[in-house]
Write a protein that holds these residues in place. Sequence first.
Motif, PDB file in Angstrom:
ATOM      1  N   LEU A 113      -0.144  17.915   9.417  1.00  0.00           N
ATOM      2  CA  LEU A 113      -1.047  16.825   9.853  1.00  0.00           C
ATOM      3  C   LEU A 113      -1.538  17.079  11.273  1.00  0.00           C
ATOM      4  CD1 LEU A 113      -2.279  14.125   8.939  1.00  0.00           C
ATOM      5  CD2 LEU A 113      -0.320  12.971   9.981  1.00  0.00           C
TER       6      LEU A 113
ATOM      7  N   ILE B 287      -4.204   1.872  -8.044  1.00  0.00           N
ATOM      8  CA  ILE B 287      -5.369   2.756  -7.860  1.00  0.00           C
ATOM      9  C   ILE B 287      -5.480   3.583  -9.150  1.00  0.00           C
ATOM     10  CG2 ILE B 287      -6.186   4.789  -6.611  1.00  0.00           C
ATOM     11  CD1 ILE B 287      -6.156   2.715  -4.584  1.00  0.00           C
TER      12      ILE B 287
ATOM     13  N   TYR C  78      -3.645  14.615  13.500  1.00  0.00           N
ATOM     14  CA  TYR C  78      -5.062  14.292  13.272  1.00  0.00           C
ATOM     15  C   TYR C  78      -5.256  12.771  13.194  1.00  0.00           C
ATOM     16  CZ  TYR C  78      -9.689  13.858  11.364  1.00  0.00           C
ATOM     17  OH  TYR C  78     -10.982  13.485  11.168  1.00  0.00           O
ATOM     18  N   ILE C  79      -4.312  12.076  12.534  1.00  0.00           N
ATOM     19  CA  ILE C  79      -4.347  10.615  12.524  1.00  0.00           C
ATOM     20  C   ILE C  79      -2.961  10.096  12.888  1.00  0.00           C
ATOM     21  CG2 ILE C  79      -6.229  10.265  10.837  1.00  0.00           C
ATOM     22  CD1 ILE C  79      -4.004   9.906   8.726  1.00  0.00           C
TER      23      ILE C  79
ATOM     24  N   ILE D  91       0.081  15.099   2.281  1.00  0.00           N
ATOM     25  CA  ILE D  91      -1.093  15.139   3.164  1.00  0.00           C
ATOM     26  C   ILE D  91      -2.323  14.624   2.401  1.00  0.00           C
ATOM     27  CG2 ILE D  91      -2.781  16.740   4.207  1.00  0.00           C
ATOM     28  CD1 ILE D  91      -0.523  16.550   6.099  1.00  0.00           C
ATOM     29  N   ASN D  92      -2.530  15.141   1.192  1.00  0.00           N
ATOM     30  CA  ASN D  92      -3.718  14.750   0.422  1.00  0.00           C
ATOM     31  C   ASN D  92      -3.673  13.264   0.062  1.00  0.00           C
ATOM     32  OD1 ASN D  92      -4.588  17.354   0.711  1.00  0.00           O
ATOM     33  ND2 ASN D  92      -4.360  17.941  -1.437  1.00  0.00           N
TER      34      ASN D  92
ATOM     35  N   PRO E 137       1.510   5.091  10.263  1.00  0.00           N
ATOM     36  CA  PRO E 137       1.851   3.691  10.519  1.00  0.00           C
ATOM     37  C   PRO E 137       3.291   3.501  10.996  1.00  0.00           C
ATOM     38  CG  PRO E 137       1.658   4.117   8.153  1.00  0.00           C
ATOM     39  CD  PRO E 137       1.231   5.365   8.854  1.00  0.00           C
TER      40      PRO E 137
ATOM     41  N   LEU F 142      -4.571  11.364   3.293  1.00  0.00           N
ATOM     42  CA  LEU F 142      -5.977  11.463   3.718  1.00  0.00           C
ATOM     43  C   LEU F 142      -6.943  10.903   2.682  1.00  0.00           C
ATOM     44  CD1 LEU F 142      -5.809  14.996   5.368  1.00  0.00           C
ATOM     45  CD2 LEU F 142      -5.813  12.774   6.517  1.00  0.00           C
ATOM     46  N   THR F 143      -6.441  10.582   1.494  1.00  0.00           N
ATOM     47  CA  THR F 143      -7.316   9.953   0.488  1.00  0.00           C
ATOM     48  C   THR F 143      -7.047   8.456   0.406  1.00  0.00           C
ATOM     49  OG1 THR F 143      -7.370  12.016  -0.780  1.00  0.00           O
ATOM     50  CG2 THR F 143      -8.038  10.015  -1.946  1.00  0.00           C
ATOM     51  N   LEU F 144      -5.763   8.064   0.485  1.00  0.00           N
ATOM     52  CA  LEU F 144      -5.389   6.681   0.184  1.00  0.00           C
ATOM     53  C   LEU F 144      -4.893   5.889   1.390  1.00  0.00           C
ATOM     54  CD1 LEU F 144      -3.508   7.649  -3.091  1.00  0.00           C
ATOM     55  CD2 LEU F 144      -5.780   6.591  -2.952  1.00  0.00           C
ATOM     56  N   ALA F 145      -4.564   6.550   2.493  1.00  0.00           N
ATOM     57  CA  ALA F 145      -4.087   5.870   3.711  1.00  0.00           C
ATOM     58  C   ALA F 145      -3.040   4.793   3.406  1.00  0.00           C
ATOM     59  CB  ALA F 145      -5.280   5.262   4.463  1.00  0.00           C
ATOM     60  N   PRO F 146      -1.927   5.193   2.720  1.00  0.00           N
ATOM     61  CA  PRO F 146      -0.916   4.185   2.377  1.00  0.00           C
ATOM     62  C   PRO F 146      -0.018   3.841   3.567  1.00  0.00           C
ATOM     63  CG  PRO F 146      -0.186   6.369   1.695  1.00  0.00           C
ATOM     64  CD  PRO F 146      -1.566   6.537   2.287  1.00  0.00           C
ATOM     65  N   GLU F 147       0.866   2.856   3.369  1.00  0.00           N
ATOM     66  CA  GLU F 147       1.869   2.532   4.387  1.00  0.00           C
ATOM     67  C   GLU F 147       3.057   3.482   4.293  1.00  0.00           C
ATOM     68  OE1 GLU F 147       1.307  -1.822   3.089  1.00  0.00           O
ATOM     69  OE2 GLU F 147       2.523  -1.938   4.914  1.00  0.00           O
TER      70      GLU F 147
ATOM     71  N   GLN G 270      -2.766  -0.227  -3.889  1.00  0.00           N
ATOM     72  CA  GLN G 270      -3.468  -0.700  -2.675  1.00  0.00           C
ATOM     73  C   GLN G 270      -3.594  -2.209  -2.764  1.00  0.00           C
ATOM     74  OE1 GLN G 270      -6.988   1.360  -1.017  1.00  0.00           O
ATOM     75  NE2 GLN G 270      -8.047  -0.602  -1.024  1.00  0.00           N
TER      76      GLN G 270
ATOM     77  N   ASN H 166       0.879  -1.191   0.000  1.00  0.00           N
ATOM     78  CA  ASN H 166       0.000   0.000   0.000  1.00  0.00           C
ATOM     79  C   ASN H 166       0.903   1.223   0.000  1.00  0.00           C
ATOM     80  OD1 ASN H 166      -2.867  -1.193   0.693  1.00  0.00           O
ATOM     81  ND2 ASN H 166      -1.415  -2.216   2.043  1.00  0.00           N
TER      82      ASN H 166
END
Lengths: 290, 290
Positions: A250, A143, A253-254, A215-216, A257, A219-224, A138, A122
Motif C-alpha cells: 500500500l 455488494i 497511498y491512503i 489491496i484490491n 481506518p 482500493l475497490t470497496l474501501a471497507p472498515e 457496504q 462495511n
Amino acid sequence: MSVYYGSIEAGGTKFVLAIADEHFNIIKKFKFATTTPQETISKTIKYFKENRVSAIGLGSFGPIDLNLSSKTYGYITSTPKVGWKNINLVGQLKEALDIPIYFTTDVNASAYGEMKNTGIKNLVYLTIGTGIGGGAIQNGYFIGGIGHSEMGHQRINRHRDVLTFEGICPFHGDCLEGVAAGPSLEARTGILGEKISSDDPIWDILSYYIAQAAINATLTLAPECIILGGGVMEKPNMISLIQKQFISMLNNYIDLPCSVEKYIRLPTVKENGSATLGNFYLAYSLFTKE
Amino acid sequence: MSVYYGSIEAGGTKFVLAIADEHFNIIKKFKFATTTPQETISKTIKYFKENRVSAIGLGSFGPIDLNLSSKTYGYITSTPKVGWKNINLVGQLKEALDIPIYFTTDVNASAYGEMKNTGIKNLVYLTIGTGIGGGAIQNGYFIGGIGHSEMGHQRINRHRDVLTFEGICPFHGDCLEGVAAGPSLEARTGILGEKISSDDPIWDILSYYIAQAAINATLTLAPECIILGGGVMEKPNMISLIQKQFISMLNNYIDLPCSVEKYIRLPTVKENGSATLGNFYLAYSLFTKE
C-alpha cells in the motif's frame, strides 16, 4: 410457539446443517460430505423435515444465480464440481420444505455473520481454503451488483520467483485461486499444505498473493476491515505475513481506518461459525419480513 | 425563479466549470489549467460568484476525504500532485459561495452521469488517461465503503514480455496506473502515446492490463456494464482489443448479462461530458433534498 432458524452451509466438500433458537444459539448441528446432488439434497430435506424451522439461511458454493427475476434463480450454475452444474438447489428445498429460504453465497453468509458479531457494516470476508472466495458488505447490504462477487478468480501479479508455475484453476490457470488456494501448495511442492514446514518460502509467496487480494478489495470497496478465513489462515503466522506484505504494497497511498492488525484480521466468530451465524440472521431477516 | 446547477470537474491537469438549466442542458462552460490551489480555487469562486447557481456537483481527483464525520471532510488528501496535498477544497468553496456542494471523485461523477444517461443502475466507470481511476454504482448508490474506490492502483498481473519495465506510479511502481496510464506509454517507448503507431505491440500489452481491471471489476462488483473513458480509450480499436482479451481471460467462468460489446463499452455521454452531467444531477439531488 418457539421460533427456530435453520442454516445450510452448502460447501463443495461438505454440507453443514444447523438449527438455532430465537437468540441464534446453535442447538443442533449436522455435517456430512458433499456427494451427488440427489443424495446430498435429500439428506438435507430429511434433516429439516425432522427438525422443523421457520426459515433457512442458505450460503452456497458458486457460482450461483441470485437474480430473482431469472428462470435459474436458486441454481448452482457453472461450477467445476462434477455433477453440480445447473442444479436447482433452492427450488428442490422449497418444494419439499415450503418455508422461506434466503439464498446467497457461502462467503456472503460468512461476511454477514462477522458483521452481526462485530457491528462493522462495511467489511470484506475472504476465505482461503480449498478454493478462494470473497463476500463484501457496504452499509449492511451485500455488494454484488446483479449477481455476486467471485473475488477468488481475480487477476493479481505473479511472484517473480515462481513464474513457471501455471496455477491450478481449471478456468484461468493462475488467477488468485489458481496460485493461492490450499491445493496450489501441493500442486507446487508435492506436499500437502498442512505438512509444509512453517519456514518454507512458499508461505511468503502465498502471503504476497493474499495481500494483493486485500489491496484490491481496499482500493475497490474501501471497507472498515478485511476478514481472512479458511483453512490456509489457520497456519499460525499467516495473518502477520499478509499484514506486512499489505503495508509495504500500500505504501501509505491512503490512510487505513485503523491499525493493520485491526484492519486485516482473522474471523471473530469462533469455530468457523461465521457462515452459520450469518445464515441464521439471514433466515431471521426473511422470516421477520414475511 | 429559474434554477441553475453548477458542475466542477476538478482535474489534476485542468478544471472544467459548467452551468446547466433545470433540464441539465449546459448553458455555459469554462475550462482552465490547474495551477496552484490558491489560484485555481479563487478562479472557481470568481466564476460561480459571477454565475450564481443553486447547488454544485464537484467531482475531484483524489484521494479525497468523503467521510462526513471527519475533520478533513472535503479535502484532497495524499495526492502526488505538488502543492495539492491536504487542501480543503470544499471548505473554501462553501465559505465563499454558501450553497450546497455534493463532493465526490471525478470518476464517481462520470459513473453517475453514465447511469443517468443510460438508466443502468449497476455499472463501473474506469477512466484511462493521465491517471487511472474507477467509480462504481450499485442499485443507484456509489460503492466506496467509508471512503471511495481507488481502482487505478490495484494489483494486476504483469505482461511477460515487459517484466523489466518498473512502472511509473510514484507509490507502487507497477500497479495498474503504473503500467497502463497514458504517461506509461512514453516512459516505456520514449514516444508520446498519441504518436505511437496503431500496430505497435504496446497496444496489446495495454489492453491486456485494462482487460484485467475489467475482469477484477466484474468478479468483485458484478455490474451490468463497464464503461471505459479517458484519453487512452480514444484510440480507435482500443475497445475491441480489450473486449477480446477480456473474453479470453474470463473463459466462460460466469455468464455476462449481455454481449461483450454491450458489456464493455465507451461512454454514452458525448464530448467527455459524463462527469459534468453527473455533477449536475448530484447538485440536483442535493438541492431537491435540502
